[in-house]
Scaffold this active site. Structure first.
Site, PDB file in Angstrom:
ATOM      1  N   ASP A  93     -31.738   5.475 -24.297  1.00 29.70           N
ATOM      2  CA  ASP A  93     -30.535   4.676 -24.104  1.00 29.70           C
ATOM      3  C   ASP A  93     -30.771   3.329 -24.784  1.00 29.70           C
ATOM      4  O   ASP A  93     -31.845   3.067 -25.312  1.00 29.70           O
ATOM      5  CB  ASP A  93     -30.213   4.532 -22.607  1.00 29.70           C
ATOM      6  CG  ASP A  93     -31.223   3.646 -21.888  1.00 29.70           C
ATOM      7  OD1 ASP A  93     -32.203   3.203 -22.529  1.00 29.70           O
ATOM      8  OD2 ASP A  93     -31.036   3.408 -20.695  1.00 29.70           O
ATOM      9  N   ASP A 282     -27.708  13.637 -18.535  1.00 30.55           N
ATOM     10  CA  ASP A 282     -28.968  13.127 -17.994  1.00 30.55           C
ATOM     11  C   ASP A 282     -28.663  12.574 -16.618  1.00 30.55           C
ATOM     12  O   ASP A 282     -27.539  12.124 -16.367  1.00 30.55           O
ATOM     13  CB  ASP A 282     -29.537  11.990 -18.858  1.00 30.55           C
ATOM     14  CG  ASP A 282     -28.809  10.682 -18.611  1.00 30.55           C
ATOM     15  OD1 ASP A 282     -27.696  10.500 -19.147  1.00 30.55           O
ATOM     16  OD2 ASP A 282     -29.316   9.850 -17.848  1.00 30.55           O
ATOM     17  N   CYS A 320     -36.018  31.077  -6.904  1.00 29.63           N
ATOM     18  CA  CYS A 320     -36.606  30.257  -7.970  1.00 29.63           C
ATOM     19  C   CYS A 320     -37.998  30.767  -8.338  1.00 29.63           C
ATOM     20  O   CYS A 320     -38.784  31.137  -7.472  1.00 29.63           O
ATOM     21  CB  CYS A 320     -36.685  28.801  -7.517  1.00 29.63           C
ATOM     22  SG  CYS A 320     -37.408  27.695  -8.750  1.00 29.63           S
ATOM     23  N   CYS A 322     -40.216  28.861 -10.147  1.00 26.23           N
ATOM     24  CA  CYS A 322     -41.047  27.741 -10.588  1.00 26.23           C
ATOM     25  C   CYS A 322     -42.434  27.819  -9.943  1.00 26.23           C
ATOM     26  O   CYS A 322     -42.652  28.556  -8.983  1.00 26.23           O
ATOM     27  CB  CYS A 322     -40.379  26.405 -10.261  1.00 26.23           C
ATOM     28  SG  CYS A 322     -40.588  25.843  -8.566  1.00 26.23           S
ATOM     29  N   CYS A 325     -42.373  27.165  -6.114  1.00 21.96           N
ATOM     30  CA  CYS A 325     -41.820  28.264  -5.298  1.00 21.96           C
ATOM     31  C   CYS A 325     -42.706  29.512  -5.336  1.00 21.96           C
ATOM     32  O   CYS A 325     -42.736  30.275  -4.381  1.00 21.96           O
ATOM     33  CB  CYS A 325     -40.405  28.596  -5.750  1.00 21.96           C
ATOM     34  SG  CYS A 325     -39.223  27.275  -5.376  1.00 21.96           S
ATOM     35  N   HIS A 351     -39.957  21.654  -8.858  1.00 18.41           N
ATOM     36  CA  HIS A 351     -38.897  22.572  -8.417  1.00 18.41           C
ATOM     37  C   HIS A 351     -37.505  22.069  -8.805  1.00 18.41           C
ATOM     38  O   HIS A 351     -36.691  22.819  -9.350  1.00 18.41           O
ATOM     39  CB  HIS A 351     -38.934  22.831  -6.904  1.00 18.41           C
ATOM     40  CG  HIS A 351     -37.660  23.487  -6.486  1.00 18.41           C
ATOM     41  ND1 HIS A 351     -37.410  24.817  -6.747  1.00 18.41           N
ATOM     42  CD2 HIS A 351     -36.521  22.981  -5.956  1.00 18.41           C
ATOM     43  CE1 HIS A 351     -36.170  25.100  -6.373  1.00 18.41           C
ATOM     44  NE2 HIS A 351     -35.617  24.010  -5.883  1.00 18.41           N
TER      45      HIS A 351
HETATM   46 ZN   LIG Z   1     -38.692  26.358  -7.399  1.00 14.33          ZN
END
Ligand SMILES: [Zn+2]
Length: 386
Positions: A93, A282, A320, A322, A325, A351
């Site tokens: 920015d 964003d 999820c 990730c 998780c 996550h």
């Molecule tokens: Zn996750």
């Protein structure tokens, strides 16, 4: 147009577009979400984590990097990519939003924004030319123009005055940018350019007044940038007001360039804006909320410190994949959070970013298959604001 920057639309679903944005550090699938790395780091995670959760582009803040460690130092060290270890696309920015947020510590004149540093109280002047030069030294793939971020609500006359000033500043930013890239008049031998393939985006302001949004879009388009952003939203206005401003403004921006909605938002805000033609986003929400113990999940928001998770062996989000998780239980994440462990921020951030980036992948998929409205309805059910 900067030679290395390009954009193409691959599929559409109503006003929504699925496309590819090519930058000097790689290709970004759009619609895309940019994790916010305020001071050259996305809080709590490494570039390795960012890759693993599927980030393709991140955002840095000119204001913070300029004051510390300094754009000159970053330029000497080869620019932001080399300095931070993130070798993918970066957008910065202009520093305007942070400088405006200093409240009583800043004053706006036609020259620029005069302010006192939040670090040591030292006085600085951020001008359109200066913001452009700082970003040339930092070397992101996409630089933003300096604009005025007016506090809302404001009377229409103040919004008009501010919109006109932003347009004049945008012209000065573009002139300096063209000079720095050897495409316009002006000397700039004192500026070390770390990314010759940098693109520059203009910003449409105008508050919540449709006529001023139209005026700002006309002025900004007349200057001519690689692409355009919509600024000045998500600053406390109602969600339906924001959606209607986006719906009014996005169609006025060129269809063959990416459109960036700055600082937005919740998963629902994002899909609402995508359905009105926005391609880039964003927001600090996934990372900031992670540090505060709030997880975004396929079942809605989850407050991890809640006592009911104390002996919950399930993953934070059963849908999820990730690292967090796959590896940890809600009970463990709750324990880390209430104990004040650093790992709580790290695991929650991994996550939440994965949830946001997976949501963007689902959005792109839905556009390809013409099912964005179905996805919008399911996110509306989970993430409507209270
Ligand atoms: Zn996750």
């Amino acid at each position: 147009m900067a030679p290395t920057f390009s954009f193409r639309v691959l599929h559409t679903d109503g006003a929504a577009r699925c496309g590819e944005m090519t930058t000097s550090h790689g290709v970004v699938q759009t619609p895309a979400f940019m994790p916010v790395g305020t001071r050259g780091a996305v809080k709590g995670v490494t570039p390795r984590d960012l890759r693993e959760v599927g980030a393709e582009i991140i955002l840095g803040n000119t204001y913070h990097l300029w004051l510390r460690p300094g754009d000159g130092l970053i330029a000497r060290l080869g620019g932001l990519h080399r300095f931070t270890g993130w070798d993918g696309p970066i957008l910065t920015d202009s520093g305007g939003f942070q400088a405006f947020s200093l409240g009583e510590k800043r004053a706006i004149t036609e020259d620029g924004i005069r302010f006192r540093s939040h670090l040591d109280g030292s006085e600085h002047l951020l001008t359109p030319e200066g913001a452009t030069e700082i970003q040339a030294r930092l070397g992101p793939d996409i630089a933003m123009v300096l604009d005025e971020c007016l506090a809302q609500p404001a009377p229409d006359s103040a919004v008009k005055e501010s919109t006109e000033r932003s347009a004049r500043w945008a012209r000065r930013c573009r002139d300096r940018f063209l000079a720095l890239s050897g495409r316009g008049p002006g000397s700039c031998s004192e500026v070390a350019i770390t990314n010759p393939g940098q693109a520059q985006f203009g910003i449409v302001q105008g508050g919540t007044v449709p006529e001023l949004r139209t005026l700002s879009a006309e002025r900004t388009l007349a200057i001519g940038f690689e692409a355009y952003a919509i600024g000045g939203l998500s600053v406390g206005e109602r969600a339906d007001t924001m959606y209607s401003v986006v719906g009014h403004t996005a169609p006025q921006l060129p269809a063959d360039r990416p459109r960036y909605l700055m600082g937005v938002g919740t998963p629902l805000d994002i899909v609402e804006a995508v359905s009105r033609g926005i391609d880039l986003f964003d927001c600090v929400m996934p990372t900031r909320n992670a540090r505060n113990g709030q997880l975004f999940t396929s079942e809605g928001r989850l407050t991890i410190k809640n006592a009911r998770f104390a002996d919950d062996q399930g993953p934070p989000d059963p849908s999820c994949a990730c690292y967090t998780c796959r590896t940890h239980s809600r009970a463990y994440l709750r324990h880390l959070f209430v104990s004040g462990e650093i790992g709580a921020a790290v695991l929650n951030t991994i996550h939440n970013l994965r949830f946001y980036l997976d949501t963007m992948a689902r959005v792109r998929h839905a556009i390809v298959f013409g099912t964005l409205e179905t996805l919008r309805q399911s996110l509306q059910a989970m993430f409507s604001r209270p």
